[in-house]
Design a protein around this motif. Structure first.
Motif, mmCIF file in Angstrom:
data_model
loop_
_atom_site.group_PDB
_atom_site.id
_atom_site.type_symbol
_atom_site.label_atom_id
_atom_site.label_comp_id
_atom_site.label_asym_id
_atom_site.label_seq_id
_atom_site.Cartn_x
_atom_site.Cartn_y
_atom_site.Cartn_z
ATOM 1 N N ASP A 9 -28.869 20.495 -76.543
ATOM 2 C CA ASP A 9 -29.860 20.514 -75.466
ATOM 3 C C ASP A 9 -29.230 20.211 -74.116
ATOM 4 O OD1 ASP A 9 -29.262 17.843 -75.717
ATOM 5 O OD2 ASP A 9 -31.313 17.197 -76.148
ATOM 6 N N ASP A 10 -27.900 20.272 -74.045
ATOM 7 C CA ASP A 10 -27.183 19.927 -72.821
ATOM 8 C C ASP A 10 -25.937 20.800 -72.715
ATOM 9 O OD1 ASP A 10 -25.700 18.777 -70.757
ATOM 10 O OD2 ASP A 10 -26.165 16.727 -71.334
ATOM 11 N N GLY A 11 -25.763 21.441 -71.577
ATOM 12 C CA GLY A 11 -24.611 22.299 -71.381
ATOM 13 C C GLY A 11 -23.283 21.587 -71.489
ATOM 14 N N LEU B 83 -27.439 30.804 -74.243
ATOM 15 C CA LEU B 83 -27.255 29.669 -73.339
ATOM 16 C C LEU B 83 -28.320 29.662 -72.246
ATOM 17 C CD1 LEU B 83 -25.439 27.323 -72.311
ATOM 18 C CD2 LEU B 83 -24.002 29.055 -71.209
ATOM 19 N N ASP B 84 -29.111 28.608 -72.223
ATOM 20 C CA ASP B 84 -30.132 28.451 -71.194
ATOM 21 C C ASP B 84 -29.463 28.412 -69.819
ATOM 22 O OD1 ASP B 84 -32.432 27.959 -69.799
ATOM 23 O OD2 ASP B 84 -32.801 25.974 -70.636
ATOM 24 N N ILE B 85 -29.952 29.225 -68.896
ATOM 25 C CA ILE B 85 -29.321 29.289 -67.584
ATOM 26 C C ILE B 85 -29.603 28.034 -66.764
ATOM 27 C CG2 ILE B 85 -31.159 30.407 -66.249
ATOM 28 C CD1 ILE B 85 -28.947 32.352 -65.218
ATOM 29 N N ARG B 86 -30.703 27.367 -67.061
ATOM 30 C CA ARG B 86 -31.041 26.126 -66.363
ATOM 31 C C ARG B 86 -31.362 25.030 -67.369
ATOM 32 N NH1 ARG B 86 -35.227 28.038 -61.588
ATOM 33 N NH2 ARG B 86 -33.706 29.041 -60.223
ATOM 34 N N MET B 87 -30.666 23.913 -67.238
ATOM 35 C CA MET B 87 -30.960 22.752 -68.072
ATOM 36 C C MET B 87 -30.993 21.517 -67.190
ATOM 37 S SD MET B 87 -28.972 23.491 -71.707
ATOM 38 C CE MET B 87 -27.626 24.529 -71.100
ATOM 39 N N ARG B 88 -31.652 20.481 -67.652
ATOM 40 C CA ARG B 88 -31.913 19.326 -66.803
ATOM 41 C C ARG B 88 -30.643 18.562 -66.440
ATOM 42 N NH1 ARG B 88 -36.620 19.418 -69.959
ATOM 43 N NH2 ARG B 88 -35.609 18.285 -71.644
ATOM 44 N N THR B 89 -29.664 18.569 -67.317
ATOM 45 C CA THR B 89 -28.441 17.811 -67.020
ATOM 46 C C THR B 89 -27.344 18.802 -66.623
ATOM 47 O OG1 THR B 89 -28.009 17.765 -69.412
ATOM 48 C CG2 THR B 89 -29.024 15.826 -68.439
ATOM 49 N N ASP C 110 -26.035 22.348 -66.425
ATOM 50 C CA ASP C 110 -26.720 23.635 -66.572
ATOM 51 C C ASP C 110 -25.841 24.689 -67.228
ATOM 52 O OD1 ASP C 110 -25.092 24.950 -64.642
ATOM 53 O OD2 ASP C 110 -26.432 24.377 -63.006
ATOM 54 N N GLY C 111 -26.452 25.850 -67.469
ATOM 55 C CA GLY C 111 -25.766 26.913 -68.189
ATOM 56 C C GLY C 111 -24.611 27.522 -67.423
ATOM 57 N N MET D 21 -27.289 34.708 -71.412
ATOM 58 C CA MET D 21 -28.031 33.647 -70.744
ATOM 59 C C MET D 21 -29.521 33.773 -71.063
ATOM 60 S SD MET D 21 -25.302 32.451 -69.409
ATOM 61 C CE MET D 21 -25.993 31.057 -68.502
ATOM 62 N N LEU D 22 -30.141 32.655 -71.366
ATOM 63 C CA LEU D 22 -31.579 32.605 -71.613
ATOM 64 C C LEU D 22 -32.301 32.247 -70.319
ATOM 65 C CD1 LEU D 22 -31.553 30.558 -74.941
ATOM 66 C CD2 LEU D 22 -31.987 33.007 -74.708
#
Length: 215
Positions: free
Chosen positions: A34-36, A53-59, A61-62, A80-81
């Protein structure tokens, strides 16, 4: 088996993707995070063929994660997701060598087929997504002339191939369209990428769009 790594900071998204992909008999989810920050290490450990890979993550990012993955020897294909906010993140992902983009609510059959295409060396260029990504990335006339110059180095057959890449076709589909073997198409694709300096099919499609081969 196609080994897949899922990286998204939303548990619900990961569980949905996991359920869809696990239902395909030839795809195995080898790791999730849940973290790049963890992606590159998980790639080294599990050697997936495909990373979603999620392009934006809270910590982390992608984009940061993608950069680290692309610095590895023999990196996997990375898609990229996104929920489809076309912005500077997409530009950066393309420049770093992302193999494409997937909407998080991609229809299950399309998702499975996209992962299979990525594992075979293709790119995620679904027309419903690719046209909008490429259009958002095309910088009008400022980008047109350099793209046309790159395309001028290609043969007639290579121009046909790159135009079909831009339409989201796999090597097999291009072969069927042009009546060529898949191995021959693979050779043309390799030649095209080398001549225009594209890292992957997504970047080649962008050149084709900017150069006026597709619209």
């Amino acid at each position: 088996m196609i080994k897949v790594l899922l990286a998204d900071d939303e548990d619900l998204v990961r569980s949905g993707l996991r359920a869809i992909l696990a239902s395909a008999g030839d795809i195995e989810i080898v790791a999730e995070c849940d973290d790049g920050a963890y992606v590159a290490d998980l790639v080294r450990l599990h050697r997936p063929h495909v990373v979603l890979l999620d392009i934006r993550m809270r910590t982390t990012d992608g984009i940061v994660a993608l950069n680290r993955v692309m610095e590895l020897a023999d990196p996997p294909a990375v898609a990229m997701l996104t929920t489809f906010d076309v912005d500077e993140y997409v530009q950066k992902a393309l420049r770093l060598g992302a193999n494409g983009f997937l909407l998080k609510d991609t229809e299950p059959t399309q998702l499975v087929n996209a992962v299979r295409d990525l594992a075979r060396g293709g790119a995620v260029l679904d027309p419903n997504v690719a046209a909008r990504v490429i259009a958002a990335m095309a910088d009008g006339q400022r980008a047109a002339e350099p793209a046309r110059k790159l395309l001028s180095s290609l043969s007639g057959r290579e121009l046909e191939v790159v135009a079909l890449i831009g339409q989201g076709m796999s090597n097999a589909e291009i072969g069927n369209t042009l009546h060529l073997s898949e191995a021959t198409v693979k050779g043309y694709v390799s030649s095209v990428l080398g001549k225009i300096g594209a890292a992957n099919r997504v970047q080649a499609a962008l050149v084709a769009y900017r150069g006026g081969l597709i619209g």
